[in-house]
Structure formats: structure tokens, C-alpha cells
Scaffold this motif. Structure first.
Motif, PDB file in Angstrom:
ATOM      1  N   THR A   1      31.044 -46.780 -41.454  1.00 12.97           N
ATOM      2  CA  THR A   1      30.724 -46.688 -40.072  1.00 12.97           C
ATOM      3  C   THR A   1      30.409 -48.012 -39.282  1.00 12.97           C
ATOM      4  OG1 THR A   1      30.881 -44.133 -40.164  1.00 12.97           O
ATOM      5  CG2 THR A   1      29.835 -45.164 -38.065  1.00 12.97           C
TER       6      THR A   1
ATOM      7  N   THR B   1      32.912 -50.576 -39.538  1.00 15.10           N
ATOM      8  CA  THR B   1      33.985 -50.638 -38.616  1.00 15.10           C
ATOM      9  C   THR B   1      33.607 -50.714 -37.190  1.00 15.10           C
ATOM     10  OG1 THR B   1      34.891 -48.606 -39.967  1.00 15.10           O
ATOM     11  CG2 THR B   1      35.730 -48.657 -37.476  1.00 15.10           C
ATOM     12  N   ARG B   2      32.620 -50.323 -36.645  1.00 17.97           N
ATOM     13  CA  ARG B   2      32.211 -50.548 -35.372  1.00 17.97           C
ATOM     14  C   ARG B   2      31.954 -52.015 -35.068  1.00 17.97           C
ATOM     15  NH1 ARG B   2      26.626 -47.744 -36.175  1.00 17.97           N
ATOM     16  NH2 ARG B   2      25.321 -49.394 -36.640  1.00 17.97           N
TER      17      ARG B   2
ATOM     18  N   LEU C   1      38.793 -46.972 -38.678  1.00 18.45           N
ATOM     19  CA  LEU C   1      38.314 -45.999 -37.826  1.00 18.45           C
ATOM     20  C   LEU C   1      39.464 -44.817 -37.858  1.00 18.45           C
ATOM     21  CD1 LEU C   1      36.385 -45.097 -35.610  1.00 18.45           C
ATOM     22  CD2 LEU C   1      38.274 -46.082 -33.914  1.00 18.45           C
TER      23      LEU C   1
ATOM     24  N   TRP D   1      39.133 -46.141 -28.649  1.00 12.98           N
ATOM     25  CA  TRP D   1      38.053 -46.091 -29.559  1.00 12.98           C
ATOM     26  C   TRP D   1      36.984 -45.096 -28.969  1.00 12.98           C
ATOM     27  CZ3 TRP D   1      34.345 -50.970 -30.178  1.00 12.98           C
ATOM     28  CH2 TRP D   1      33.496 -50.965 -31.066  1.00 12.98           C
TER      29      TRP D   1
ATOM     30  N   ALA E   1      35.402 -41.739 -30.746  1.00 13.56           N
ATOM     31  CA  ALA E   1      34.074 -41.418 -30.830  1.00 13.56           C
ATOM     32  C   ALA E   1      33.645 -40.090 -30.123  1.00 13.56           C
ATOM     33  CB  ALA E   1      33.420 -42.570 -30.173  1.00 13.56           C
TER      34      ALA E   1
ATOM     35  N   VAL F   1      29.334 -44.338 -34.158  1.00 14.43           N
ATOM     36  CA  VAL F   1      30.691 -45.202 -34.488  1.00 14.43           C
ATOM     37  C   VAL F   1      30.950 -45.786 -32.876  1.00 14.43           C
ATOM     38  CG1 VAL F   1      32.599 -43.769 -33.751  1.00 14.43           C
ATOM     39  CG2 VAL F   1      32.802 -45.696 -35.600  1.00 14.43           C
ATOM     40  N   GLU F   2      30.226 -45.447 -31.927  1.00 11.85           N
ATOM     41  CA  GLU F   2      30.840 -45.736 -30.539  1.00 11.85           C
ATOM     42  C   GLU F   2      30.407 -47.081 -30.260  1.00 11.85           C
ATOM     43  OE1 GLU F   2      28.626 -43.598 -27.545  1.00 11.85           O
ATOM     44  OE2 GLU F   2      26.690 -43.980 -28.355  1.00 11.85           O
ATOM     45  N   LYS F   3      31.252 -47.800 -29.127  1.00 11.02           N
ATOM     46  CA  LYS F   3      30.975 -49.176 -29.127  1.00 11.02           C
ATOM     47  C   LYS F   3      29.796 -49.643 -28.439  1.00 11.02           C
ATOM     48  CE  LYS F   3      32.948 -48.941 -24.365  1.00 11.02           C
ATOM     49  NZ  LYS F   3      34.140 -48.671 -23.410  1.00 11.02           N
TER      50      LYS F   3
END
Length: 284
Positions: free
Chosen positions: A34, A37-38, A72, A224, A228, A247-249
Motif C-alpha cells: 500500500t 502504491t500510493r 492498486l 484513485w 479508496a 491508500v488515499e492520495k
């Protein structure tokens, strides 16, 4: 430690402690993936928006985005599988079925989110975001370009050197197709292109290119955000709830640092307060 960092640690601990068939090694592997990925997505999108010359930064951008998007997708589909079967998908699923086919996995994930909307804490909130992503005409072309690059397109010119040209299209051309879709379907963007093309000052056209790439970056960011959000709303199971926050931006700030010191983030994102909250309301 910042409030957002404390919230991230809390979500990580929660993910590691969920009882859903994954062992501790798998739980922490998910946390590591995770984080990877982010940051791949965050830095890839930052570079897409801010790179001075697309011609010299195309491969770094496509590399970060293709790997980040693929990771993701695979984690999302894996979590949906865990929610239904209490086990992570077997290696053969990743190796033989999903492989590096981003376009196919994207289609499967969109169907999975729609099929599992009834599991959401606030179905209408997730469906609103899902409809926006489903109706984005640029996103499929972007996914196709990243899929092509991730499968074999990253070696396109190496294979030409070996006198063994690939049958598929060059990934850069496919990315240009996504740009052309954006121009055709957005009258304002098309008008800006025509104005910039006729201006003798090259800086004007450069500024337009940055705006166009930012338009494409926004398509990937909306997707994205949806993934999330689906996690936070339990569409991807109990473990996916904590994963959605992690995982959020908003947890990535690539623009805050430069060689000369700390800079202001050129694209600041709101940081949600720690705890089980989202723009749609409490996630209890």
C-alpha cells in the motif's frame, strides 16, 4: 508526529489485526504494498503535472503510473476476493489471469464495485463517484496506454533494436490518443489548443501542454479516489476499510520537498481527520 501520521498508524494497526483468513505476514505485506502504491501514484501524477518536457520524462512517468495502477488494481481485487472467500487469491490468478493487463483488471474492478454497492456504508455516495469514473471518456484510453506499457511496451524500442518489432502500438502514441480524446470532447480545452498552437511564443504552448496533462492526471486521480472510497465504505471487506484510508492520495505530498528545501505543495489535497470519517459521513 502529525495528526495524519497518527491516523495512518492507527489504520495500519487495524489492518494488521483484522481476522479474515490472512496471516500476519500477509497483513504486513499488504501494508508495505500500500505504501509503495500510493507513492508511485502520487509521484507519478506529480511528475505528469509538473515535468518540464514530456519527451524526456515520459518513461519515468509511465513507469511509475503503470506500476502504481497495476498494484492498486491487484490489491483491490485481492481484497474483494478476501471479503468473499476469506483468503488471498492464489498466485496463479495474478500470474496467469490478471498478469499485467491493466485494462482488463480495471474493467473487472469497476464491475466488482458496482456488484458490491449494497455492501457500502453509504451506497449512494460511492455510486455517485463510480458514475463519474464510468462516464469519463479519457480514462479507458489512459488505462489502455498504461496496460500496453506495463505488458511489453516499455521495451518497444529495445525490440526494434533487436529487429523484432512488437505487434502492438507504441505506448506514447496510445497516450497521445488519450490526449486527443480530451481535446475532442472538451470544447474549452480544444479552444485553448487552437490558441496556443497559433501563438509564436513557445511558452504559451508549453503552458497548454501542462494544462492538458493535468487534465489527464485528474482522470487517474478520480479513479484513485473511487478505489479508496470503495475501501473505506467496506465494499472491499473489513480489511479494505482501513486500507482505503491508508491508500488515499491525501497521504502523499510529493511537491513539498525540492533540492533547495521545503516547498509548498502545488496541488494540495484535503487531509481527512483521523478516525472513521469521510466526505460522505461517518463510516461506523
Amino acid at each position: 508526529m502529525a495528526t495524519s501520521d497518527v491516523g495512518g498508524v492507527r489504520q495500519n494497526l487495524r489492518m494488521a489485526q483484522v481476522q479474515d483468513g490472512l496471516n500476519q505476514t500477509q497483513a504486513f505485506a499488504l501494508i508495505f504494498e500500500t505504501t509503495s502504491t500510493r507513492n508511485l501514484l502520487g509521484y507519478g501524477l506529480w511528475a505528469l503535472r509538473n515535468a518540464r518536457f514530456w519527451e524526456t520524462t515520459r518513461d519515468p512517468i509511465l513507469t511509475m503510473l503503470s506500476i502504481g495502477v497495476e498494484k492498486l488494481l491487484k490489491m483491490s481485487l485481492g481484497l474483494a476476493h478476501v471479503a468473499e472467500h476469506d483468503e488471498w487469491p492464489p498466485l496463479a490468478t495474478f500470474r496467469d489471469t490478471w498478469r499485467h493487463n491493466i485494462s482488463n483488471m480495471h474493467e473487472v474492478l469497476m464491475l466488482t464495485i458496482r456488484d458490491r454497492l449494497s455492501e457500502a456504508t453509504h451506497p449512494a455516495c460511492v455510486e455517485s463517484q463510480l458514475l463519474e469514473v464510468e462516464n469519463d471518456p479519457v480514462l479507458p484510453a489512459l488505462m489502455a496506454a498504461l496496460s500496453r506499457y506495463g505488458q511489453s511496451g516499455r521495451f518497444y524500442h529495445l525490440d526494434e533494436l533487436a529487429l523484432s518489432p512488437q505487434a502492438g502500438e507504441e505506448p506514447g502514441h496510445m497516450w497521445s490518443e488519450a490526449e486527443n480524446i480530451a481535446l475532442r470532447l472538451d470544447p474549452q480545452m480544444k479552444a485553448k489548443f487552437e490558441t496556443a498552437s497559433s501563438d509564436p511564443d513557445p511558452e504559451v504552448f508549453d503552458a497548454f501542454v501542462h494544462e492538458l496533462e493535468a487534465h489527464l492526471a485528474a482522470s487517474i486521480e478520480r479513479w484513485w479516489d473511487l478505489v479508496a472510497l470503495a475501501g473505506k465504505h467496506c465494499i472491499l471487506g473489513e480489511r479494505g476499510k482501513g486500507w482505503g484510508f491508508d491508500v488515499e492520495k491525501s497521504t502523499v505530498r510529493p511537491g513539498r520537498w525540492s533540492r533547495g528545501g521545503r516547498d509548498e505543495d502545488p496541488h494540495p489535497q484535503p487531509v481527512l481527520p483521523s478516525g472513521n470519517r469521510s466526505p460522505c459521513g461517518p463510516l461506523l
